[in-house]
Enzyme design. Structure first.
Site, mmCIF file in Angstrom:
data_model
loop_
_atom_site.group_PDB
_atom_site.id
_atom_site.type_symbol
_atom_site.label_atom_id
_atom_site.label_comp_id
_atom_site.label_asym_id
_atom_site.label_seq_id
_atom_site.Cartn_x
_atom_site.Cartn_y
_atom_site.Cartn_z
ATOM 1 N N GLY A 2 0.768 -1.241 0.000
ATOM 2 C CA GLY A 2 0.000 0.000 0.000
ATOM 3 C C GLY A 2 0.801 1.294 0.000
ATOM 4 O O GLY A 2 0.261 2.339 0.352
ATOM 5 N N ILE A 83 -4.361 -0.858 2.656
ATOM 6 C CA ILE A 83 -5.027 -0.677 1.370
ATOM 7 C C ILE A 83 -6.527 -0.458 1.569
ATOM 8 O O ILE A 83 -7.151 -1.164 2.380
ATOM 9 C CB ILE A 83 -4.807 -1.942 0.494
ATOM 10 C CG1 ILE A 83 -3.347 -1.997 0.028
ATOM 11 C CG2 ILE A 83 -5.769 -1.975 -0.679
ATOM 12 C CD1 ILE A 83 -2.983 -3.279 -0.685
ATOM 13 N N ALA A 86 -12.623 3.367 -2.278
ATOM 14 C CA ALA A 86 -14.064 3.569 -2.509
ATOM 15 C C ALA A 86 -14.206 4.652 -3.558
ATOM 16 O O ALA A 86 -13.312 5.484 -3.730
ATOM 17 C CB ALA A 86 -14.762 4.000 -1.220
ATOM 18 N N TYR A 146 -17.883 9.787 5.726
ATOM 19 C CA TYR A 146 -17.059 8.581 5.598
ATOM 20 C C TYR A 146 -17.910 7.412 5.079
ATOM 21 O O TYR A 146 -17.411 6.493 4.427
ATOM 22 C CB TYR A 146 -16.404 8.245 6.948
ATOM 23 C CG TYR A 146 -15.197 7.348 6.841
ATOM 24 C CD1 TYR A 146 -14.073 7.737 6.111
ATOM 25 C CD2 TYR A 146 -15.174 6.104 7.466
ATOM 26 C CE1 TYR A 146 -12.960 6.919 6.020
ATOM 27 C CE2 TYR A 146 -14.065 5.271 7.379
ATOM 28 C CZ TYR A 146 -12.970 5.690 6.659
ATOM 29 O OH TYR A 146 -11.874 4.861 6.564
ATOM 30 N N LYS A 153 -14.948 -0.579 6.845
ATOM 31 C CA LYS A 153 -13.983 -0.724 7.955
ATOM 32 C C LYS A 153 -14.583 -1.576 9.081
ATOM 33 O O LYS A 153 -13.866 -2.306 9.758
ATOM 34 C CB LYS A 153 -13.548 0.642 8.496
ATOM 35 C CG LYS A 153 -12.694 1.459 7.541
ATOM 36 C CD LYS A 153 -11.365 0.787 7.210
ATOM 37 C CE LYS A 153 -10.423 1.709 6.463
ATOM 38 N NZ LYS A 153 -9.278 0.997 5.859
HETATM 39 N N1 NAD Z 1 -5.261 8.624 5.944
HETATM 40 C C1 NAD Z 1 -6.080 8.445 6.967
HETATM 41 O O1 NAD Z 1 -6.588 9.388 7.543
HETATM 42 C C2 NAD Z 1 -6.374 7.042 7.441
HETATM 43 C C3 NAD Z 1 -6.847 6.859 8.749
HETATM 44 C C4 NAD Z 1 -7.131 5.573 9.186
HETATM 45 C C5 NAD Z 1 -6.943 4.500 8.326
HETATM 46 N N2 NAD Z 1 -6.467 4.715 7.058
HETATM 47 C C6 NAD Z 1 -6.271 3.554 6.191
HETATM 48 O O2 NAD Z 1 -4.905 3.396 5.917
HETATM 49 C C7 NAD Z 1 -4.779 2.622 4.737
HETATM 50 C C8 NAD Z 1 -3.776 3.295 3.813
HETATM 51 O O3 NAD Z 1 -4.298 4.506 3.314
HETATM 52 P P1 NAD Z 1 -3.465 5.860 3.234
HETATM 53 O O4 NAD Z 1 -4.232 6.882 4.003
HETATM 54 O O5 NAD Z 1 -2.051 5.600 3.536
HETATM 55 O O6 NAD Z 1 -3.648 6.298 1.708
HETATM 56 P P2 NAD Z 1 -2.796 5.896 0.385
HETATM 57 O O7 NAD Z 1 -3.625 6.403 -0.727
HETATM 58 O O8 NAD Z 1 -1.425 6.408 0.498
HETATM 59 O O9 NAD Z 1 -2.774 4.310 0.430
HETATM 60 C C9 NAD Z 1 -3.826 3.530 -0.081
HETATM 61 C C10 NAD Z 1 -3.182 2.424 -0.879
HETATM 62 O O10 NAD Z 1 -4.159 1.488 -1.333
HETATM 63 C C11 NAD Z 1 -3.713 1.030 -2.579
HETATM 64 N N3 NAD Z 1 -4.760 0.358 -3.339
HETATM 65 C C12 NAD Z 1 -6.022 0.773 -3.611
HETATM 66 N N4 NAD Z 1 -6.654 -0.122 -4.393
HETATM 67 C C13 NAD Z 1 -5.768 -1.127 -4.628
HETATM 68 C C14 NAD Z 1 -5.799 -2.345 -5.364
HETATM 69 N N5 NAD Z 1 -6.888 -2.713 -6.058
HETATM 70 N N6 NAD Z 1 -4.702 -3.140 -5.371
HETATM 71 C C15 NAD Z 1 -3.598 -2.794 -4.686
HETATM 72 N N7 NAD Z 1 -3.493 -1.647 -3.970
HETATM 73 C C16 NAD Z 1 -4.569 -0.832 -3.951
HETATM 74 C C17 NAD Z 1 -3.230 2.302 -3.274
HETATM 75 O O11 NAD Z 1 -2.404 1.985 -4.387
HETATM 76 C C18 NAD Z 1 -2.472 2.961 -2.136
HETATM 77 O O12 NAD Z 1 -1.124 2.544 -2.118
HETATM 78 C C19 NAD Z 1 -6.178 2.491 4.162
HETATM 79 O O13 NAD Z 1 -6.734 1.260 4.572
HETATM 80 C C20 NAD Z 1 -6.905 3.641 4.831
HETATM 81 O O14 NAD Z 1 -8.306 3.438 4.878
HETATM 82 C C21 NAD Z 1 -6.175 5.966 6.606
#
Ligand code: NAD
Length: 245
Positions: A2, A83, A86, A146, A153
């Site tokens: 990710g 990862i 949506a 959200y 989630k």
């Molecule tokens: N940023 C926030 O505020 C936050 C808070 C809590 C949880 N999260 C969670 O953290 C995780 C990482 O998100 P982030 O915030 O670092 O954003 P990000 O966009 O940097 O990471 C999301 C990743 O998911 C990958 N992805 C999406 N669809 C895919 C697929 N079909 N195959 C392979 N990879 C795929 C993207 O390429 C990307 O690398 C997610 O699960 C997100 O919901 C984020």
């Protein structure tokens, strides 16, 4: 799994793991992400064991990725699943207006992907180990906009518990980090994200937001033997915001 860019939570995790001496394997989705990932690795001086393409929306891709990993290293001890996806149009307005397609897409990419990854990864976790995913408080409470991702989630956190039960007998633990909001590519899709961040700053016990490195360190703890008796857990890394009524 990710890293999209330097803001990704997965990149914070990678840095924490690397500092702790872990041997790292990275998966990426698209050629564009591969180029970005290669650049980041070079800048940070991280030499991964391997990088492999893996699109979590396709079982065949997940299987091929873990087959390639298994063929190269034989045994893995941990997986960081960071990862989610949506459709942006579903991350605003009323949840009641969620389309069937949008609902299924969010569930598929953000929740089922952990199940499919755990199934393939366990084949190579013959010495036990730890799987950690990333969740958000929108799983437990209503967070405006959200919407469909909150429900995905919730499904992800329930999957953590069911997978923890399935895999515990093999010495494999499964946990989630529930991180506070961080400005990343994925977060850009959520309407009103700035308001969410300023609420945390006002109301969280620590009166501040958190960063990727803090999530990285907490994920390192859950991946390491320091947490060897912890499984099926959701660890909040949110400056304490989740305790506030
Ligand atoms: N940023 C926030 O505020 C936050 C808070 C809590 C949880 N999260 C969670 O953290 C995780 C990482 O998100 P982030 O915030 O670092 O954003 P990000 O966009 O940097 O990471 C999301 C990743 O998911 C990958 N992805 C999406 N669809 C895919 C697929 N079909 N195959 C392979 N990879 C795929 C993207 O390429 C990307 O690398 C997610 O699960 C997100 O919901 C984020």
């Amino acid at each position: 799994m990710g890293v999209a860019n330097e803001r990704s939570i997965a990149w914070g995790i990678a840095r924490s793991l690397y500092k702790a001496g872990a041997s790292l394997i990275f998966t990426y989705r698209k050629e564009r992400s591969f180029q970005k990932l290669s650049q980041l690795l070079e800048e940070e001086g991280i030499e991964p064991l391997m990088t492999v393409s893996c699109d979590i929306s396709e079982d065949a891709s997940i299987q091929a990725a873990f087959d390639a990993i298994g063929a190269r290293v034989g045994i893995i001890h941990g997986v960081a699943h960071s990862i989610a996806f949506a459709d942006k149009d579903e991350l605003k307005g009323e949840y009641a207006n969620t389309s069937r397609e949008g609902f299924l897409l969010a569930q598929d990419a953000s929740a089922y992907s952990l199940v499919a990854v755990a199934r393939e990864a366990r084949k190579w976790m013959s010495e036990g180990g730890s799987i950690v995913t990333q969740s958000y408080i929108g799983a437990e409470r209503v967070v405006r906009n959200y919407n469909v991702m909150g429900v995905a989630k919730a499904s992800l956190e329930a999957s953590v518990r069911y997978l923890a039960e399935d895999l515990g007998q093999f010495g494999i633990r499964v946990n989630a980090v529930s991180a506070g909001p961080i400005r990343t590519l994925a977060a850009k899709g959520v309407s009103g994200f700035n308001d969410i961040m300023s609420t945390i700053q006002q109301k969280a016990p620590l009166r501040r937001n958190i960063d990727q490195d803090e999530v990285g360190d907490a994920t390192l703890f859950l991946l390491s033997p320091l947490s060897r008796a912890v499984t099926g857990e959701v660890l909040h890394v949110d400056a304490g915001y989740h305790i506030i009524g």
